[in-house]
Scaffold this motif. Sequence first.
Motif, PDB file in Angstrom:
ATOM      1  N   THR A 355       3.719   9.288  40.692  1.00  0.00           N
ATOM      2  CA  THR A 355       4.154   9.417  39.304  1.00  0.00           C
ATOM      3  C   THR A 355       3.309   8.617  38.319  1.00  0.00           C
ATOM      4  OG1 THR A 355       5.705   7.556  39.434  1.00  0.00           O
ATOM      5  CG2 THR A 355       6.510   9.735  40.111  1.00  0.00           C
ATOM      6  N   GLY A 356       2.561   7.654  38.831  1.00  0.00           N
ATOM      7  CA  GLY A 356       1.779   6.800  37.954  1.00  0.00           C
ATOM      8  C   GLY A 356       2.600   5.749  37.254  1.00  0.00           C
ATOM      9  N   LYS A 357       3.883   5.639  37.586  1.00  0.00           N
ATOM     10  CA  LYS A 357       4.773   4.667  36.960  1.00  0.00           C
ATOM     11  C   LYS A 357       5.026   3.501  37.927  1.00  0.00           C
ATOM     12  CE  LYS A 357       7.269   8.143  34.260  1.00  0.00           C
ATOM     13  NZ  LYS A 357       8.595   8.752  33.969  1.00  0.00           N
ATOM     14  N   ASN A 358       4.734   2.301  37.449  1.00  0.00           N
ATOM     15  CA  ASN A 358       4.955   1.107  38.272  1.00  0.00           C
ATOM     16  C   ASN A 358       6.282   0.472  37.859  1.00  0.00           C
ATOM     17  OD1 ASN A 358       4.685  -1.011  40.011  1.00  0.00           O
ATOM     18  ND2 ASN A 358       3.143  -2.091  38.820  1.00  0.00           N
ATOM     19  N   LEU A 359       7.357   0.926  38.480  1.00  0.00           N
ATOM     20  CA  LEU A 359       8.697   0.469  38.128  1.00  0.00           C
ATOM     21  C   LEU A 359       8.943  -0.962  38.589  1.00  0.00           C
ATOM     22  CD1 LEU A 359      10.671   3.668  39.127  1.00  0.00           C
ATOM     23  CD2 LEU A 359      10.142   2.925  36.801  1.00  0.00           C
ATOM     24  N   GLN A 360       9.716  -1.680  37.811  1.00  0.00           N
ATOM     25  CA  GLN A 360      10.136  -3.010  38.214  1.00  0.00           C
ATOM     26  C   GLN A 360      11.061  -2.899  39.434  1.00  0.00           C
ATOM     27  OE1 GLN A 360       9.128  -6.028  36.910  1.00  0.00           O
ATOM     28  NE2 GLN A 360       7.658  -4.674  35.858  1.00  0.00           N
ATOM     29  N   PRO A 361      11.079  -3.915  40.284  1.00  0.00           N
ATOM     30  CA  PRO A 361      11.879  -3.850  41.520  1.00  0.00           C
ATOM     31  C   PRO A 361      13.327  -3.439  41.295  1.00  0.00           C
ATOM     32  CG  PRO A 361      10.438  -5.740  41.602  1.00  0.00           C
ATOM     33  CD  PRO A 361      10.278  -5.157  40.223  1.00  0.00           C
ATOM     34  N   ASN A 362      14.016  -4.067  40.341  1.00  0.00           N
ATOM     35  CA  ASN A 362      15.426  -3.740  40.117  1.00  0.00           C
ATOM     36  C   ASN A 362      15.603  -2.307  39.639  1.00  0.00           C
ATOM     37  OD1 ASN A 362      16.289  -6.253  40.906  1.00  0.00           O
ATOM     38  ND2 ASN A 362      16.340  -7.088  38.825  1.00  0.00           N
ATOM     39  N   ASP A 363      14.692  -1.850  38.778  1.00  0.00           N
ATOM     40  CA  ASP A 363      14.768  -0.470  38.290  1.00  0.00           C
ATOM     41  C   ASP A 363      14.552   0.517  39.420  1.00  0.00           C
ATOM     42  OD1 ASP A 363      15.231  -1.384  35.740  1.00  0.00           O
ATOM     43  OD2 ASP A 363      13.102  -1.367  35.192  1.00  0.00           O
ATOM     44  N   PHE A 364      13.601   0.206  40.307  1.00  0.00           N
ATOM     45  CA  PHE A 364      13.327   1.107  41.430  1.00  0.00           C
ATOM     46  C   PHE A 364      14.535   1.180  42.360  1.00  0.00           C
ATOM     47  CE2 PHE A 364      11.737   1.534  45.853  1.00  0.00           C
ATOM     48  CZ  PHE A 364      11.339   2.862  45.789  1.00  0.00           C
ATOM     49  N   SER A 365      15.152   0.032  42.669  1.00  0.00           N
ATOM     50  CA  SER A 365      16.302   0.004  43.581  1.00  0.00           C
ATOM     51  C   SER A 365      17.476   0.815  43.054  1.00  0.00           C
ATOM     52  CB  SER A 365      16.752  -1.443  43.829  1.00  0.00           C
ATOM     53  OG  SER A 365      15.784  -2.151  44.584  1.00  0.00           O
ATOM     54  N   ARG A 366      17.589   0.931  41.720  1.00  0.00           N
ATOM     55  CA  ARG A 366      18.715   1.648  41.136  1.00  0.00           C
ATOM     56  C   ARG A 366      18.461   3.153  40.987  1.00  0.00           C
ATOM     57  NH1 ARG A 366      19.271  -3.116  37.728  1.00  0.00           N
ATOM     58  NH2 ARG A 366      17.990  -2.094  36.129  1.00  0.00           N
ATOM     59  N   LEU A 367      17.245   3.599  41.260  1.00  0.00           N
ATOM     60  CA  LEU A 367      16.949   5.028  41.146  1.00  0.00           C
ATOM     61  C   LEU A 367      17.780   5.837  42.135  1.00  0.00           C
ATOM     62  CD1 LEU A 367      13.058   5.184  40.800  1.00  0.00           C
ATOM     63  CD2 LEU A 367      14.768   5.648  39.023  1.00  0.00           C
ATOM     64  N   PRO A 368      18.176   7.062  41.782  1.00  0.00           N
ATOM     65  CA  PRO A 368      18.885   7.932  42.739  1.00  0.00           C
ATOM     66  C   PRO A 368      18.001   8.227  43.942  1.00  0.00           C
ATOM     67  CG  PRO A 368      19.106   8.767  40.501  1.00  0.00           C
ATOM     68  CD  PRO A 368      18.071   7.701  40.445  1.00  0.00           C
ATOM     69  N   PHE A 369      18.495   7.922  45.106  1.00  0.00           N
ATOM     70  CA  PHE A 369      17.690   8.164  46.300  1.00  0.00           C
ATOM     71  C   PHE A 369      17.391   9.650  46.468  1.00  0.00           C
ATOM     72  CE2 PHE A 369      17.284   9.270  50.793  1.00  0.00           C
ATOM     73  CZ  PHE A 369      16.175   8.513  51.129  1.00  0.00           C
ATOM     74  N   SER A 370      18.364  10.505  46.104  1.00  0.00           N
ATOM     75  CA  SER A 370      18.165  11.949  46.268  1.00  0.00           C
ATOM     76  C   SER A 370      16.940  12.427  45.487  1.00  0.00           C
ATOM     77  CB  SER A 370      19.412  12.711  45.818  1.00  0.00           C
ATOM     78  OG  SER A 370      19.761  12.349  44.486  1.00  0.00           O
ATOM     79  N   GLU A 371      16.693  11.840  44.309  1.00  0.00           N
ATOM     80  CA  GLU A 371      15.541  12.238  43.512  1.00  0.00           C
ATOM     81  C   GLU A 371      14.240  11.651  44.065  1.00  0.00           C
ATOM     82  OE1 GLU A 371      16.101  11.397  39.416  1.00  0.00           O
ATOM     83  OE2 GLU A 371      18.032  12.465  39.281  1.00  0.00           O
ATOM     84  N   VAL A 372      14.286  10.403  44.455  1.00  0.00           N
ATOM     85  CA  VAL A 372      13.095   9.777  45.037  1.00  0.00           C
ATOM     86  C   VAL A 372      12.706  10.488  46.332  1.00  0.00           C
ATOM     87  CG1 VAL A 372      12.163   7.646  46.018  1.00  0.00           C
ATOM     88  CG2 VAL A 372      13.622   7.548  43.989  1.00  0.00           C
ATOM     89  N   ALA A 373      13.714  10.829  47.145  1.00  0.00           N
ATOM     90  CA  ALA A 373      13.447  11.509  48.411  1.00  0.00           C
ATOM     91  C   ALA A 373      12.743  12.836  48.188  1.00  0.00           C
ATOM     92  CB  ALA A 373      14.747  11.716  49.182  1.00  0.00           C
TER      93      ALA A 373
END
Length: 394
Positions: A355-373
């Motif tokens: 995606t080219g986006k370097n998310l902060q750790p807390n923001d990444f952990s809160r992402l919906p797993f279904s979308e990341v998967a």
Amino acid sequence: METPNPNNFEREPDVYRMTPEEIQRNFSGDKEALGLSGQQEVVDDLEALEAEPDYIEKLTMTPLPLDKMSELLQQVAGQYAEDDGSRQALFNKAFVGSMQMTLHKLMESAKPGDNITFDDLSWAAETATEHTKKINPDSILNDPSFVEETNAIAGITERFAGFFDQRPDLEYIGDDIDAFTVHSDVHTYHKDRIKANPDKDTFGEEHGANGRWIPEKRGGMTVWVTKEQKQQETKEAHETEARTAVEEAYGVDVPENPTGDTHNIPEQGNPDSQTEMLAKVPDDRRERILFAKENFTGRFDSEKTPLLAAFLTKELAGIASRVPEGSRYPDTVAAVVGNGGDTWHYLRAVLTAKTGKNLQPNDFSRLPFSEVARTIGIDVKKVVPDYEQRFSPR
């Protein structure tokens, strides 16, 4: 009971720690004085042993399984069963008894693969019987009991070596004794290592000609563990540590033998490729923890993305099977992958690369797993048909 620091196997100066041969030569010790008269068979065996330089020392400084050592000490104790009330008889029984008591304490908390040397137990007995207090120039020259006790210890040592050498089940050690010796007194490799760096703590490092033994200090005693057993213990410790981390991250118990884990996972994408990748990932949860450490650490490699997808597919199926009845996990990266660790970092790197986006750790952990998967080719509803009943959206 205090014992010398075992790290470098320090001993008193050589002039104070004489070999049995030196004791006998300097103080006119003989077989009769050592209580070996009437034991002609043992005498002959010991004479054969003495014909080979340092062989007795190698036997007494070779680690043996605790049960084997106990059997040999029992044989030695049997030679001193008769008690004529003399000081020497009392010392013999006290010395062997001290060795047996020390060994018994070790056996109460023994671990698989534990071994001990006669020399370690003997030194502990010398301390317990206060013989070590007499290892000084004044006692050596003026105290007759020093000579008597030293001769007695030499006799006990020789008896042990004789019984050791006669045991057919220990021939695997006796036939290749150099590969099993560990003490600096008789092992040139370790002696040179100490000489080159006398201040270095070598405790815990591999010893022996082939690095077979690793020493551990327990209760003031040196216990020797085989390298193979130590590696197994380390592996199990890592598994336990990883399981604890998973339990804390997920807030649930990770069963030691998970069921309903991964055997009926629908395939997605290229069937042949997906099947191949799934086959590489262990079904057992504990083995997968080690698999992740081996494959998803270090530098990011985009070619491992399909393998990561297969890994997370099995992880997701296993986690879904453990959702408590009537409850749901949140549909987040943290709920499925955790808030850190090897896989978490690797998945974050994959998402950043895609995606080219370097998310902060807390923001990444809160992402919906279904979308990341979905970004790595996982359709969560194919893996877990009732996904929405097991994982709730935030």
